[in-house]
Design an enzyme around this catalytic site. Structure first.
Site, PDB file in Angstrom:
ATOM      1  CE1 TYR A 186      14.299  86.883 -55.382  1.00  0.00           C
ATOM      2  CE2 TYR A 186      12.244  85.959 -56.217  1.00  0.00           C
ATOM      3  CZ  TYR A 186      13.254  86.900 -56.287  1.00  0.00           C
ATOM      4  OH  TYR A 186      13.201  87.879 -57.256  1.00  0.00           O
TER       5      TYR A 186
ATOM      6  NE  ARG B 124       1.643  86.169 -65.451  1.00  0.00           N
ATOM      7  CZ  ARG B 124       1.341  87.270 -64.787  1.00  0.00           C
ATOM      8  NH1 ARG B 124       0.088  87.556 -64.528  1.00  0.00           N
ATOM      9  NH2 ARG B 124       2.288  88.094 -64.366  1.00  0.00           N
TER      10      ARG B 124
ATOM     11  NE  ARG C 230      13.799  88.684 -64.972  1.00  0.00           N
ATOM     12  CZ  ARG C 230      13.001  89.736 -65.144  1.00  0.00           C
ATOM     13  NH1 ARG C 230      13.284  90.867 -64.544  1.00  0.00           N
ATOM     14  NH2 ARG C 230      11.933  89.651 -65.902  1.00  0.00           N
TER      15      ARG C 230
ATOM     16  CG  PHE D  38      -6.388  96.269 -51.761  1.00  0.00           C
ATOM     17  CD1 PHE D  38      -5.685  96.749 -52.854  1.00  0.00           C
ATOM     18  CD2 PHE D  38      -5.674  95.896 -50.634  1.00  0.00           C
ATOM     19  CE1 PHE D  38      -4.296  96.844 -52.828  1.00  0.00           C
ATOM     20  CE2 PHE D  38      -4.294  95.982 -50.597  1.00  0.00           C
ATOM     21  CZ  PHE D  38      -3.608  96.461 -51.698  1.00  0.00           C
TER      22      PHE D  38
END
Length: 501
Positions: free
Chosen positions: A190, A237, A247, A316
């Site tokens: 997933y 978290r 969920r 980044f």
């Protein structure tokens, strides 16, 4: 409370944090102004559709917006569009108000919709936070179609892979009634669909931009680990927020283990049981098991960051990873993880951004947070040894790639500083001695027109000849010794077997 009031309060309560935020504000805050006229060719700010895309980026991304804007040249615009495409797809997948018969065709055709001029979607529930992005999705479509083919094709291909994976999981939950991920493998799969593919797409876009090496796009395993490390940390978290919205992303293989039973309380049957105060210790042990699984991706992340060459690209990629390891440390053994969505302090985040400038510093930040995690681990925790080993892997990676006895020079142009008290420094000292001797021989050879070379060659020949005679003498001695030993053993055996003995 206003921003100035918050800073004033911070000055008296956390003076160290106050100093960090001031330093960040004046010296390290992100500076690129996308609206400047000279930026228009790369940022697209002169187009209404792209200005709206930048606005959506700020609205939908809490952590990536600033670092995306700092990417060099048009790469910032490319990654912005990539992010919005996947955010739109994720918004549909996450929306529990959309019936499965409606959701499935929209998801599985999203890669086609995302290049269809004028396409929008207004079927999201009114409470969906990113609903407006889909309502005005035509601006994303317009900007995606403006991208060069080497960028657009990667984005569409990754979108297609992701949408089918998401649709499979959503359909299974809707038709079988199974709302949980069963195995760790299911969790990995997933997270691969929703984040690992993002890492793959980013690597391919970075390669296509020419700002990184062409082979970076082929680093699929490392790219996948980069995505999984972030996604799994966010899933841990966001426990309370996700469970309240029904969920469930924590794999049952971990949170239903009998080894986490405490004081006669058996394994958890439902995830909501973990935020009951009486189950705190058991829930923290479950959390520890999850952290062990996340930490296994850390060495791959450090390996990936070492491959990057462009500074804006490195920032980044590195900043979110450092935020993730800091968040992992924050939630570990923290009961508040089960009660609310906790975040690292702004000052800590600012400090991490300022330190995230090179692979060595990133590695040491990972090491420091791994040590904090290790210190907090409970010896009674069933995962105690696994946590220690996982943290040890990070420590070992850092020591292998950036040895602690070698430090960065304080002055530009100087070589690395070696700790003379560390025994490993003797190896470096020996190498340096040999290098100096070689340089001295080369200098003498050059100064005497090669005469020293002849002397050295003759010395080598003489040494080789002497070595040959020594070897022959040793072999003869060994043969005589073996022959004598054999004769002696034979004599003893014959006497032993003789009838007269």
């Amino acid at each position: 409370m206003s921003s100035s009031e918050s800073l004033l309060k911070l000055l008296f309560t956390r003076p160290g944090d106050f100093r960090t935020l001031i330093q960040f504000k004046f010296f390290h805050e992100f500076k690129r102004d996308l609206s400047a006229i000279h930026e228009h060719p790369t940022s697209g700010w002169d187009r209404r559709s792209m200005r709206r895309c930048w606005e959506f980026l700020d609205m939908t991304s809490r952590s990536f917006s600033a670092v995306i804007k700092e990417l060099d040249g048009d790469l910032a615009r490319v990654i912005c569009i990539f992010y919005l495409v996947l955010r739109g797809l994720d918004t549909i997948e996450d929306d529990m108000t959309i019936p499965d018969p409606v959701k499935q065709p929209v998801l599985r055709s999203f890669h086609k919709h995302t290049v269809t001029p004028g396409w929008t979607f207004d079927g999201s529930g009114p409470g969906e936070k990113d609903r407006q992005l889909l309502v005005e999705y035509d601006v994303v479509v317009e900007e995606l179609n403006r991208l060069p083919p080497q960028y657009r094709d990667v984005i569409v291909e990754i979108c297609e892979k992701m949408e089918n994976g998401m649709a499979d999981f959503a359909h299974k939950a809707a038709t079988t009634g199974e709302i949980y991920l069963e195995k760790i493998e299911d969790w990995d799969l997933y997270c691969h669909y929703v984040a690992g593919l993002v890492g793959e797409g980013l690597s391919r876009l970075l390669s296509a931009s020419g700002k990184e090496q062409p082979w970076l796009g082929d680093q699929l395993e490392l790219s996948n680990s980069m995505g999984l490390f972030l996604q799994k940390t966010n899933i841990i978290r966001d426990y309370r927020e996700d469970t309240e919205q029904r969920r469930y992303f924590w794999p049952k293989e971990i949170w239903t283990r009998e080894e986490y039973s405490v004081n006669g309380h058996g394994a958890f049957k439902e995830m909501e049981e973990m935020y009951v105060p009486e189950n705190e210790k058991q829930a923290l042990w479950v959390l520890s098991g999850l952290v062990v699984d996340v930490l296994r991706h850390a060495p791959d992340c450090l390996d990936y960051l070492r491959l990057l060459k462009n500074q804006s690209v490195f920032n980044f990629c590195a900043i979110p990873q450092v935020m993730a390891i800091a968040t992992l440390n924050l939630v570990f053994m923290n009961p508040q993880t089960f009660q609310r969505n906790i975040k690292i302090r702004k000052a800590e985040a600012a400090g991490l951004i300022m330190k995230s400038t090179n692979p060595r510093d990133i590695a040491y930040l990972f090491r420091d947070y791994a040590r904090r995690i290790h210190v907090k681990c409970d010896p009674k925790d069933p995962s105690f040894l696994k946590v220690a080993i996982s943290c040890g892997h990070i420590e070992m990676w850092c020591e292998l790639n950036y040895p602690s006895f070698v430090s960065v020079p304080s002055q530009p142009g100087q070589g690395p500083v070696i700790d003379p008290n560390d025994r490993r420094s003797a190896v470096i000292a020996l190498d340096e001695k040999r290098d100096k001797e070689l340089l001295e021989i080369q200098r003498l050879a050059k100064a005497t027109d090669g005469k020293v070379k002849d002397i050295v060659r003759s010395g080598v020949k003489t040494t080789t000849k002497e070595t040959h005679w020594d070897l022959i003498a040793f072999m003869v001695f060994a043969m005589v010794a073996v022959l004598g030993l054999g004769l002696g053993i034979s004599w003893l055996v014959i006497n032993k077997l003789s009838p007269d003995s």
